[in-house]
Each structure stands twice: as structure tokens, then as C-alpha cells.
Write an enzyme that holds these catalytic residues in place. Structure first.
Site, PDB file in Angstrom:
ATOM      1  N   GLU A  68      -3.912  14.487  -2.139  1.00 12.12           N
ATOM      2  CA  GLU A  68      -3.771  15.287  -0.910  1.00 12.12           C
ATOM      3  C   GLU A  68      -5.128  15.733  -0.367  1.00 12.12           C
ATOM      4  OE1 GLU A  68      -3.109  19.471  -0.969  1.00 12.12           O
ATOM      5  OE2 GLU A  68      -2.395  19.432  -3.038  1.00 12.12           O
ATOM      6  N   ASP A  84       9.226  33.663   2.239  1.00 14.32           N
ATOM      7  CA  ASP A  84       8.140  32.691   2.109  1.00 14.32           C
ATOM      8  C   ASP A  84       8.395  31.722   0.949  1.00 14.32           C
ATOM      9  OD1 ASP A  84       5.842  31.220   2.073  1.00 14.32           O
ATOM     10  OD2 ASP A  84       4.470  32.923   2.165  1.00 14.32           O
ATOM     11  N   LYS A 113       1.150  28.476  -9.954  1.00 10.62           N
ATOM     12  CA  LYS A 113       0.401  29.704 -10.260  1.00 10.62           C
ATOM     13  C   LYS A 113       1.278  30.920 -10.157  1.00 10.62           C
ATOM     14  CE  LYS A 113      -3.216  28.214  -7.560  1.00 10.62           C
ATOM     15  NZ  LYS A 113      -2.213  27.267  -7.216  1.00 10.62           N
TER      16      LYS A 113
HETATM   17  N1  PSU Z   1      -2.177  25.343  -4.751  1.00 10.29           N
HETATM   18  C1  PSU Z   1      -3.469  25.153  -5.133  1.00 10.29           C
HETATM   19  N2  PSU Z   1      -4.337  24.571  -4.283  1.00 10.29           N
HETATM   20  C2  PSU Z   1      -3.947  24.147  -3.052  1.00 10.29           C
HETATM   21  C3  PSU Z   1      -2.580  24.343  -2.665  1.00 10.29           C
HETATM   22  C4  PSU Z   1      -1.741  24.947  -3.536  1.00 10.29           C
HETATM   23  O1  PSU Z   1      -3.852  25.522  -6.224  1.00 10.29           O
HETATM   24  O2  PSU Z   1      -4.779  23.613  -2.302  1.00 10.29           O
HETATM   25  C5  PSU Z   1      -2.138  23.816  -1.335  1.00 10.29           C
HETATM   26  C6  PSU Z   1      -1.355  22.506  -1.521  1.00 10.29           C
HETATM   27  O3  PSU Z   1      -1.715  21.637  -0.464  1.00 10.29           O
HETATM   28  C7  PSU Z   1       0.083  22.950  -1.347  1.00 10.29           C
HETATM   29  C8  PSU Z   1      -0.081  24.036  -0.320  1.00 10.29           C
HETATM   30  O4  PSU Z   1       0.930  21.932  -0.913  1.00 10.29           O
HETATM   31  O5  PSU Z   1      -1.240  24.727  -0.725  1.00 10.29           O
HETATM   32  C9  PSU Z   1       1.106  24.967  -0.243  1.00 10.29           C
HETATM   33  O6  PSU Z   1       0.948  25.777   0.865  1.00 10.29           O
HETATM   34  P1  PSU Z   1       2.182  26.642   1.395  1.00 10.29           P
HETATM   35  O7  PSU Z   1       2.451  27.631   0.318  1.00 10.29           O
HETATM   36  O8  PSU Z   1       1.668  27.250   2.655  1.00 10.29           O
HETATM   37  O9  PSU Z   1       3.303  25.680   1.615  1.00 10.29           O
HETATM   38 MN    MN Z   2       4.574  29.684   2.944  1.00 17.71          MN
END
Ligand code: PSU
Ligand code: MN
Length: 304
Positions: A26, A139, A160
């Protein structure tokens, strides 16, 4: 019809046509997940690790409205440096295309594009999930719904504790997404090997995992898998120190009323400052470890 939107790197295209192993990567982790220059260094080394383990890397992102499968090194550098790269999940893809913007794909965004071209394995750091307090904020990362629907196996170091790990696992269970522990009974918590939550199945080899993945999709059991690969022991963080840092970062985000797609990048950056960069070092190392396992799984899958 897809050619209109996609640009596949020739090396990736050739590997896919010859049914050789390819691992998707990604780009949100590059543009929004790590600071410069560690982000570029990590992205380049991850690709090298995938090659060393017998697969072809395909870093996925959007440049000038084109869905790129296999970014070259200048494009990776651009993702790492530019402040105008949008964090792209499922909802964002059509508009980043139509407005000809640059976009870094999240786990969800990357799974969608990988699936369009037939890449089955994707290695990353951590997946998004159900955030703590989601009963009030709603969320829940779009990554989870993508895992429910899209046929890509995602190798990660778990989730995490900025997230509610228990609720994240419940969501995945409801949607029929297998949560696998690579050499562990416990779902890893990214910076630490243990989370206190069990996985559904422990597997001990890429071969065993490949057989399960093949069976799932042969039977049209749609959707992805979460493969939790614990951070190597030597890079693991102290449980209490990291959880205190996470609590402090969460407090700060509440105080500043950070919301929506900004929250995960904000928390990662805060945790990095609070731990004086230690969390970043752990983050980098766990990504390398996931790239290695991802390549091995892709290799086994390509033999079946
Ligand atoms: N967790 C990490 N590093 C990251 C992400 C999550 O340790 O860079 C990024 C990934 O791209 C994941 C995104 O898909 O955050 C999730 O974001 P959201 O919670 O806004 O969907
Ligand atoms: Mn979100």
C-alpha cells in the site's frame, strides 16, 4: 475497459500473466503513515525483501488519476514527499480518478486495486479497525468491510490498541473473515506480539496457509483473510510504555477534536513523538517481517 483506468508496471504485468508470485503493497503507509525520509527507505527496502523471497513487489497508488500497480522509484519518492497526496479508501477512488489527482491507497483501496488485476497477497503494517469509542463516533475503518468482500489475503502485524481490538475481531467474525495467527495463538497488537485476544486458527507454514486460502476462494467464500504476523521479538516494544503512549495520543486527539480519516495518521505521528521515534523503528521492522511472509505465501499459492 479497465485499461482506461489502470497502469500496470511491465514487470508486474509479466509476472501476473505467467502466474508468478506478486505481492501488493500500500501507499498510505508511505504518504500518511511514516515521516520522510524513513518512508521512502522503508518502501524501497520492502520491495527488495519481497524479491529476495521469490516474488515481485507491486506498490499500489494513484498518480494523476491513474491506478498504478507497481510504482517506480520516482513515484514512490513523490508519494513520500508530496503534501498533496490524498488518503484513498473505497469512497475516494472515483473522484481521485475523475479529478486526475494523486492518491495513496489504504488497505481497503489497495485491496480493491490488487483484486482488479488478480493479485492475491498483500503485505502491510497494520489494518484499520473499530476505533475505541466507536459506540459514539461510529468510526469503523472501511478496511473491515473490504476484508469482508474482496478476495485478497492481508499480512499484517495485527491491530494497534488505538483501536478496540476486541470489537475489530467481532466485526471480522460477523463478516466471515478468517483471522489467522502466523506461528501464534494470539492476535498480535502491532508494537507488541501479544494482545490478549486469540486468533481463529494458528498456522505454522506458508504452505499450510496457501492451502486454506485456495480452499476459501475455490469454494467462492468471498472476502479476504487477516494474517497476523507478530513483530520479531527483538523489535517488540514494552507493553506498558507503548500503551501509555497510545493513551496520551488518544487524549490529545480528543482535545484537538481530530476526526475521520485524519485520526489514524495523527495518532501514529503522536505515538512516534511520545516514544522518541522508537515506535517508528518497530513499525519499520514489522513491515519488513510481513513482506517476507507475504512473499512466501504468494510463492506457495502460485504452486497450487
Ligand atoms: N495503521 C498503521 N499505519 C498506517 C495505517 C494504519 O500502522 O499507515 C493506514 C493504512 O493505510 C490503513 C489506514 O488502511 O491507515 C486506515 O485508516 P482509517 O482508519 O482511516 O480507515
Ligand atoms: Mn475512520
Amino acid at each position: 475497459m479497465l485499461e482506461r483506468y489502470l497502469e500496470i508496471h511491465p514487470e508486474v504485468d509479466k509476472a501476473l500473466k505467467e502466474n508468478r508470485p506478486v505481492v501488493a503493497l500500500e501507499s498510505t503507509i508511505i504518504s500518511h503513515g511514516m515521516p520522510y525520509p524513513q518512508n521512502v527507505e522503508t518502501a524501497i527496502k520492502v520491495e527488495a525483501i519481497i524479491r529476495q523471497n521469490g516474488a515481485v513487489p507491486a506498490t499500489i497508488g494513484i498518480i494523476n488519476g491513474k491506478l498504478k500497480v507497481g510504482l517506480n522509484s520516482e513515484e514512490i519518492e513523490h508519494m513520500a514527499k508530496s503534501k498533496d497526496v490524498i488518503k484513498v479508501s473505497r469512497r475516494d477512488i472515483p473522484f481521485v480518478i475523475s479529478k486526475k489527482l494523486d492518491g495513496a491507497t489504504t488497505v481497503a483501496g489497495t485491496m480493491i486495486i490488487a483484486n482488479l488485476v488478480g493479485i492475491k497477497v498483500f503485505a502491510t503494517g497494520g489494518i484499520g479497525g473499530v476505533h475505541r469509542g466507536a459506540e459514539n463516533t461510529f468510526d469503523i475503518s472501511a478496511d473491515l468491510k473490504e476484508l469482508a468482500n474482496t478476495n485478497v489475503a492481508v499480512v499484517c502485524a495485527g491491530a494497534k490498541s488505538i483501536l478496540d481490538i476486541g470489537l475489530t475481531l467481532e466485526y471480522l467474525e460477523t463478516h466471515g473473515v478468517p483471522v489467522v495467527g502466523y506461528g501464534t495463538e494470539e492476535f498480535p497488537a502491532f508494537y507488541t506480539r501479544r494482545s490478549g485476544f486469540k486468533v481463529d486458527y494458528k498456522v505454522d507454514s506458508p504452505k499450510e496457509l496457501a492451502a486454506a486460502i485456495k480452499a476459501k476462494w475455490d469454494l467462492n467464500l468471498e472476502g479476504g483473510l487477516v494474517i497476523g504476523n507478530p513483530i520479531p521479538k527483538e523489535y517488540e516494544m514494552d507493553y506498558d510504555i507503548i500503551n501509555k503512549a497510545i493513551e496520551d495520543a488518544l487524549h490529545e486527539s480528543e482535545k484537538l477534536e481530530i476526526k475521520g480519516k485524519e485520526i489514524t495518521p495523527f495518532l501514529l505521528d503522536k505515538i512516534k513523538s511520545i516514544t522518541s521515534g522508537k515506535s517508528l523503528e518497530s513499525n519499520i521492522q514489522l513491515v519488513y517481517n510481513n513482506a517476507m511472509i507475504g512473499a512466501k505465501i504468494a510463492l506457495e499459492l502460485s504452486k497450487l
